[in-house]
Design an enzyme around this catalytic site. Structure first.
Site, mmCIF file in Angstrom:
data_model
loop_
_atom_site.group_PDB
_atom_site.id
_atom_site.type_symbol
_atom_site.label_atom_id
_atom_site.label_comp_id
_atom_site.label_asym_id
_atom_site.label_seq_id
_atom_site.Cartn_x
_atom_site.Cartn_y
_atom_site.Cartn_z
ATOM 1 N N THR A 428 -5.098 14.610 -20.911
ATOM 2 C CA THR A 428 -4.579 13.253 -20.994
ATOM 3 C C THR A 428 -5.288 12.524 -22.123
ATOM 4 O OG1 THR A 428 -4.239 11.160 -19.813
ATOM 5 C CG2 THR A 428 -6.192 12.446 -19.209
ATOM 6 N N HIS A 480 -15.448 19.849 -7.589
ATOM 7 C CA HIS A 480 -16.780 20.425 -7.383
ATOM 8 C C HIS A 480 -16.784 21.478 -6.270
ATOM 9 C CE1 HIS A 480 -20.855 20.738 -8.332
ATOM 10 N NE2 HIS A 480 -21.263 19.487 -8.206
#
Length: 509
Positions: A428, A480
């Site tokens: 993006t 994560h």
């Protein structure tokens, strides 16, 4: 004899519950007449009759079924089919009008306009705006209406020249693939029927559903997300079961004043929208905007999201671009931008750190050996992320052409469902709007997204000297749960190295 089959329910939907049959075994039905409503944990689906004939039901209401299961059969078609069609189904959505004209034009001069197939994982859409009204003359292939889905807008055109005699599904109505939304008379002799009004919630019957009655997956999802008390909802399904429509109607209807003390849980129930002031304007969110909001929040709630940053010196890339941009455009017919360099750097980094190109599926990790990059594009209707396939096999020119084509389609609203699915990583670029730094949100089920930012001249120390350099901050948001901090930092370093030394792309080092 034709079988009535459970249709494909979507990529992530494996089962459905039979909410209601609109006909009984032994009744005569017509081709494309809605026979049964299925509820999934996401949407409600309608299944139509595959032919004229007599219905035989094989699977009863409340049963759980999977795609391809035979729900019933239609056979022994007769001539007297039109009579039962005048009675509408009790649970039919907004697209099923109560008036009888739907069955009157058996002459063959009346053509039905149906909702097209909108993609494998798109089960419903919303009528946006009719460009014609009942009584207007229309030409073949002229656009009649736009249907908004949670991914793209689909235009529906007239199948033939004629007069639009009836609009079955009004603006704002929810429709499913194959559903009749209008009728066109090709000889102009059919009477014009007034446009269908916006659907109102069905009147709730007296039988209230109790807590011991099973809830369908769709109703369970509504209850869990909104805190709706199922004991307060009157069910219209078999044996008083609550359907999805019952639950939605209960949410949209303000609760009556109660004489007994209100429980604490009820205090958190949805309230009526607040009144707007004279200097305010209330506008309903589009389906695309609703989907963007829901998916971004789901992404935050699902993934263990973390963002790490780095910066890259764009001197070499900018010099290379300035040197060859004219020759590049002349040879390939497309401008040389920065996105192709970033795409190449990302693919090289993904090959080094495969966890960032993976996906979590339950307790498994799916490592992907293909590199399909989602390129975020801002449009007037909202953010979309079309996918550029097999970027590792494309040249810089191929990448630039692919991105330019996808961007144009996004802005024109002509992207297909396939072009919006299956990405393995997303890029993006907030820098085109002047963003200096951001923390992008993951595009689930992907586990990584790269944020590009504005290129700014900043003082940097190079070989002991302070010099002005065109610098860009890079942001990598990652999941994560499967990407460790070391891998995330290394991933950004690989991108930095590739951009500051583009010869690596040529030498593959």
């Amino acid at each position: 004899m034709a079988d009535i089959l459970v249709p494909v329910l979507g990529e992530s939907v494996t089962e459905a519950t039979i909410a209601k049959w609109t006909k009984k075994s032994g009744e005569t039905v017509k081709k494309d007449e809605i026979l049964v409503e299925l509820e999934t944990d996401k949407v409600s689906l309608e299944v139509a009759s595959p032919s004229d004939g007599v219905l035989q039901i094989l699977v009863g209401e409340g049963e759980t079924v999977t795609p391809g299961v035979v729900l019933g059969t239609v056979g022994g078609a007769g001539a007297a089919v039109a009579a039962p069609a005048a009675k509408p189904a009790a649970a039919a959505p907004a697209a099923a009008p109560a008036a009888a004209p739907a069955g009157t034009p058996a002459s063959g001069n009346l053509i039905e306009v149906k909702t097209p197939v909108m993609g494998e994982s798109v089960a419903e859409g919303t009528i946006s705006t009719w460009s014609k009204k009942a009584g207007d003359a229309v030409k073949k292939d002229e656009v009649l209406v736009e249907i908004e889905t949670d991914k793209v807008a689909v235009e529906v055109s007239a199948p033939a020249d004629g007069v639009l005699v009836e609009i079955v599904a009004a603006n704002g109505a929810t429709v499913t693939p194959g559903q009749t939304i209008a009728r066109i008379s090709t000889d102009g002799k059919a009477a014009v029927v007034a446009a269908a009004p916006a659907a109102a919630p069905a009147a709730a019957p007296a039988a209230a559903a109790s807590a011991d009655k099973p809830l369908s997956p769709a109703v369970q999802r509504i209850v869990s997300e909104t805190g709706l008390d199922p004991n307060s909802v009157s069910g219209t399904g078999k044996d008083g079961r609550i359907t999805k429509g019952d639950a939605l109607a209960a949410l949209s209807t303000p609760a009556p004043a109660a004489t007994a003390p209100v429980p604490v849980a009820a205090a958190a129930a949805p309230v009526a929208p607040r009144a707007t002031g004279p200097r305010e304007e209330r506008v309903k969110m589009t389906r695309l905007r609703q989907t963007i909001a829901r998916r971004l929040k789901e992404s935050q709630n699902t993934a263990a999201q973390l963002t790490t940053f780095n910066e890259v010196d764009m001197t070499t890339v900018m010099a290379l671009r300035n040197t060859y941009k004219d020759a590049f455009e002349k040879r390939h017919g497309v401008k040389l931008g920065f996105m192709s360099f970033f795409a190449k750097a990302v693919v090289a980094a993904l090959k080094d750190i495969p966890a960032v190109n993976a996906e979590i599926d339950g307790t498994d990790i799916i490592y992907k050996n293909h590199y399909d990059l989602g390129i975020a594009v801002g449009t007037e209707k909202g953010l979309v992320v079309p996918v550029l396939r097999d970027v590792d096999t494309l040249s810089l020119a191929g990448i630039e052409k692919g991105i330019a084509a996808l961007g144009k389609q996004a802005r024109d609203g002509t992207l297909t469902i396939d072009q919006l699915q299956g990405g393995t990583f997303t890029i993006t670029n907030g820098g085109i709007y002047g963003s200096l730094m951001s923390t992008p949100i993951l595009n689930m089920p992907q586990v990584g997204i790269l944020g590009m930012h504005n290129i700014v001249q900043r003082p940097m120390v190079v070989n002991g000297q302070i010099v002005a350099r065109p610098m860009m901050y890079l942001a990598l948001s990652y999941d994560h749960r499967i990407v460790d901090g070391k891998e995330a930092v290394t991933f950004l370093v690989r991108i930095k190295e590739g951009l500051e030394d583009p010869q690596r792309f040529i030498l593959d080092v």
